[in-house]
Write a protein that holds these residues in place. Structure first.
Motif, PDB file in Angstrom:
ATOM      1  N   LEU A  85     -17.685 -61.345 -43.490  1.00 22.54           N
ATOM      2  CA  LEU A  85     -16.882 -61.223 -42.271  1.00 22.54           C
ATOM      3  C   LEU A  85     -15.674 -62.159 -42.362  1.00 22.54           C
ATOM      4  O   LEU A  85     -15.814 -63.306 -42.807  1.00 22.54           O
ATOM      5  N   PRO A  86     -14.496 -61.699 -41.961  1.00 22.72           N
ATOM      6  CA  PRO A  86     -13.267 -62.493 -42.122  1.00 22.72           C
ATOM      7  C   PRO A  86     -13.349 -63.921 -41.578  1.00 22.72           C
ATOM      8  O   PRO A  86     -12.832 -64.842 -42.208  1.00 22.72           O
ATOM      9  N   ASN A  87     -13.982 -64.121 -40.438  1.00 23.24           N
ATOM     10  CA  ASN A  87     -14.073 -65.479 -39.870  1.00 23.24           C
ATOM     11  C   ASN A  87     -14.919 -66.418 -40.712  1.00 23.24           C
ATOM     12  O   ASN A  87     -14.922 -67.622 -40.470  1.00 23.24           O
ATOM     13  N   TRP A  88     -15.626 -65.885 -41.688  1.00 31.38           N
ATOM     14  CA  TRP A  88     -16.552 -66.679 -42.488  1.00 31.38           C
ATOM     15  C   TRP A  88     -16.143 -66.736 -43.962  1.00 31.38           C
ATOM     16  O   TRP A  88     -16.929 -67.184 -44.804  1.00 31.38           O
ATOM     17  N   HIS A  89     -14.913 -66.298 -44.278  1.00 31.33           N
ATOM     18  CA  HIS A  89     -14.416 -66.411 -45.655  1.00 31.33           C
ATOM     19  C   HIS A  89     -14.356 -67.875 -46.060  1.00 31.33           C
ATOM     20  O   HIS A  89     -14.201 -68.766 -45.230  1.00 31.33           O
ATOM     21  N   LYS A  90     -14.462 -68.090 -47.355  1.00 28.84           N
ATOM     22  CA  LYS A  90     -14.343 -69.427 -47.959  1.00 28.84           C
ATOM     23  C   LYS A  90     -15.432 -70.394 -47.486  1.00 28.84           C
ATOM     24  O   LYS A  90     -15.247 -71.610 -47.485  1.00 28.84           O
ATOM     25  N   GLN A  91     -16.577 -69.827 -47.103  1.00 29.39           N
ATOM     26  CA  GLN A  91     -17.731 -70.653 -46.715  1.00 29.39           C
ATOM     27  C   GLN A  91     -18.830 -70.598 -47.786  1.00 29.39           C
ATOM     28  O   GLN A  91     -19.893 -71.168 -47.601  1.00 29.39           O
ATOM     29  N   GLY A  92     -18.587 -69.843 -48.864  1.00 29.89           N
ATOM     30  CA  GLY A  92     -19.548 -69.747 -49.956  1.00 29.89           C
ATOM     31  C   GLY A  92     -20.562 -68.623 -49.827  1.00 29.89           C
ATOM     32  O   GLY A  92     -21.463 -68.499 -50.660  1.00 29.89           O
ATOM     33  N   TYR A  93     -20.409 -67.784 -48.809  1.00 30.92           N
ATOM     34  CA  TYR A  93     -21.399 -66.718 -48.604  1.00 30.92           C
ATOM     35  C   TYR A  93     -21.354 -65.660 -49.711  1.00 30.92           C
ATOM     36  O   TYR A  93     -22.409 -65.224 -50.191  1.00 30.92           O
ATOM     37  N   GLY A  94     -20.182 -65.244 -50.121  1.00 33.00           N
ATOM     38  CA  GLY A  94     -20.070 -64.262 -51.195  1.00 33.00           C
ATOM     39  C   GLY A  94     -20.653 -64.793 -52.492  1.00 33.00           C
ATOM     40  O   GLY A  94     -21.390 -64.099 -53.193  1.00 33.00           O
ATOM     41  N   LYS A  95     -20.349 -66.032 -52.795  1.00 33.14           N
ATOM     42  CA  LYS A  95     -20.880 -66.664 -54.011  1.00 33.14           C
ATOM     43  C   LYS A  95     -22.395 -66.761 -53.951  1.00 33.14           C
ATOM     44  O   LYS A  95     -23.082 -66.511 -54.942  1.00 33.14           O
ATOM     45  N   LYS A  96     -22.931 -67.099 -52.788  1.00 35.00           N
ATOM     46  CA  LYS A  96     -24.394 -67.168 -52.623  1.00 35.00           C
ATOM     47  C   LYS A  96     -25.035 -65.814 -52.890  1.00 35.00           C
ATOM     48  O   LYS A  96     -26.092 -65.732 -53.529  1.00 35.00           O
ATOM     49  N   LEU A  97     -24.420 -64.753 -52.381  1.00 31.61           N
ATOM     50  CA  LEU A  97     -24.947 -63.410 -52.621  1.00 31.61           C
ATOM     51  C   LEU A  97     -24.924 -63.070 -54.111  1.00 31.61           C
ATOM     52  O   LEU A  97     -25.900 -62.531 -54.639  1.00 31.61           O
ATOM     53  N   ILE A  98     -23.842 -63.369 -54.790  1.00 28.52           N
ATOM     54  CA  ILE A  98     -23.757 -63.085 -56.219  1.00 28.52           C
ATOM     55  C   ILE A  98     -24.795 -63.901 -56.988  1.00 28.52           C
ATOM     56  O   ILE A  98     -25.479 -63.374 -57.877  1.00 28.52           O
ATOM     57  N   GLU A  99     -24.952 -65.165 -56.652  1.00 24.82           N
ATOM     58  CA  GLU A  99     -25.967 -65.988 -57.317  1.00 24.82           C
ATOM     59  C   GLU A  99     -27.364 -65.404 -57.097  1.00 24.82           C
ATOM     60  O   GLU A  99     -28.180 -65.365 -58.023  1.00 24.82           O
ATOM     61  N   PHE A 100     -27.640 -64.938 -55.896  1.00 22.16           N
ATOM     62  CA  PHE A 100     -28.926 -64.317 -55.577  1.00 22.16           C
ATOM     63  C   PHE A 100     -29.136 -63.064 -56.427  1.00 22.16           C
ATOM     64  O   PHE A 100     -30.204 -62.871 -57.019  1.00 22.16           O
ATOM     65  N   ILE A 101     -28.129 -62.201 -56.486  1.00 21.53           N
ATOM     66  CA  ILE A 101     -28.223 -60.947 -57.243  1.00 21.53           C
ATOM     67  C   ILE A 101     -28.463 -61.250 -58.727  1.00 21.53           C
ATOM     68  O   ILE A 101     -29.324 -60.644 -59.368  1.00 21.53           O
TER      69      ILE A 101
END
Length: 151
Positions: free
Chosen positions: A66-82
């Protein structure tokens, strides 16, 4: 923070899916055959859909925060999980994206390297031009990361 697999009603997250893939008809091509995960941190902040492309290749088809949550590491966390979840069963994880100054560096920071290009992908497969950071996306840029089986 927790990452949950979405087994049913994946379209419930269509607004989030559309952030990464602007046409629902394109999402429909992979959503049901893919495995979908959401990242919940006091509410859903991000999602990811991966598909088995055969020959030991796993592909990230859609990942969005979600745009308000960019640059908080959420995308990276998902990739690490995958990567952790699928590395025993796949040789390579790949992702196709537009030639964007925001997405390419993100994947490179996650350890992906440029692999190949599909010319005119966005022009041939989307009804309307996709503009990102003021630039029309034309070619699909594929990046990949080699996974090690058994680790």
């Amino acid at each position: 923070m927790k990452i949950l697999k979405v087994e049913t009603n994946k379209k419930k997250y269509i607004d989030l899916l559309l952030l990464a893939d602007e046409e629902e008809k394109m999402i429909d091509k992979y959503l049901e055959r893919g495995e979908m995960y959401i990242l919940d941190d006091n509410g859903v902040k991000a999602e990811c859909v991966v598909t088995d492309e055969g020959n030991g290749i796993l592909e990230i088809k859609n990942i969005a925060t979600l745009p308000n949550w960019h640059k908080q590491g959420y995308g990276k966390k998902l990739i690490e999980f995958i990567i952790k979840k699928y590395s025993k069963n796949y040789l390579v994880i790949q992702v196709g994206t537009g030639d964007s100054p925001t997405t390419i560096p993100f994947y490179e920071k996650c350890g992906f390297k440029k692999s190949h290009i599909i010319k005119d992908f966005f022009i041939k497969n989307y009804d309307k031009p996709i503009i990102e950071n003021g630039v029309q996306l034309v070619d699909m840029i594929y990046l990949k990361k080699i996974l090690k089986r058994g680790e």
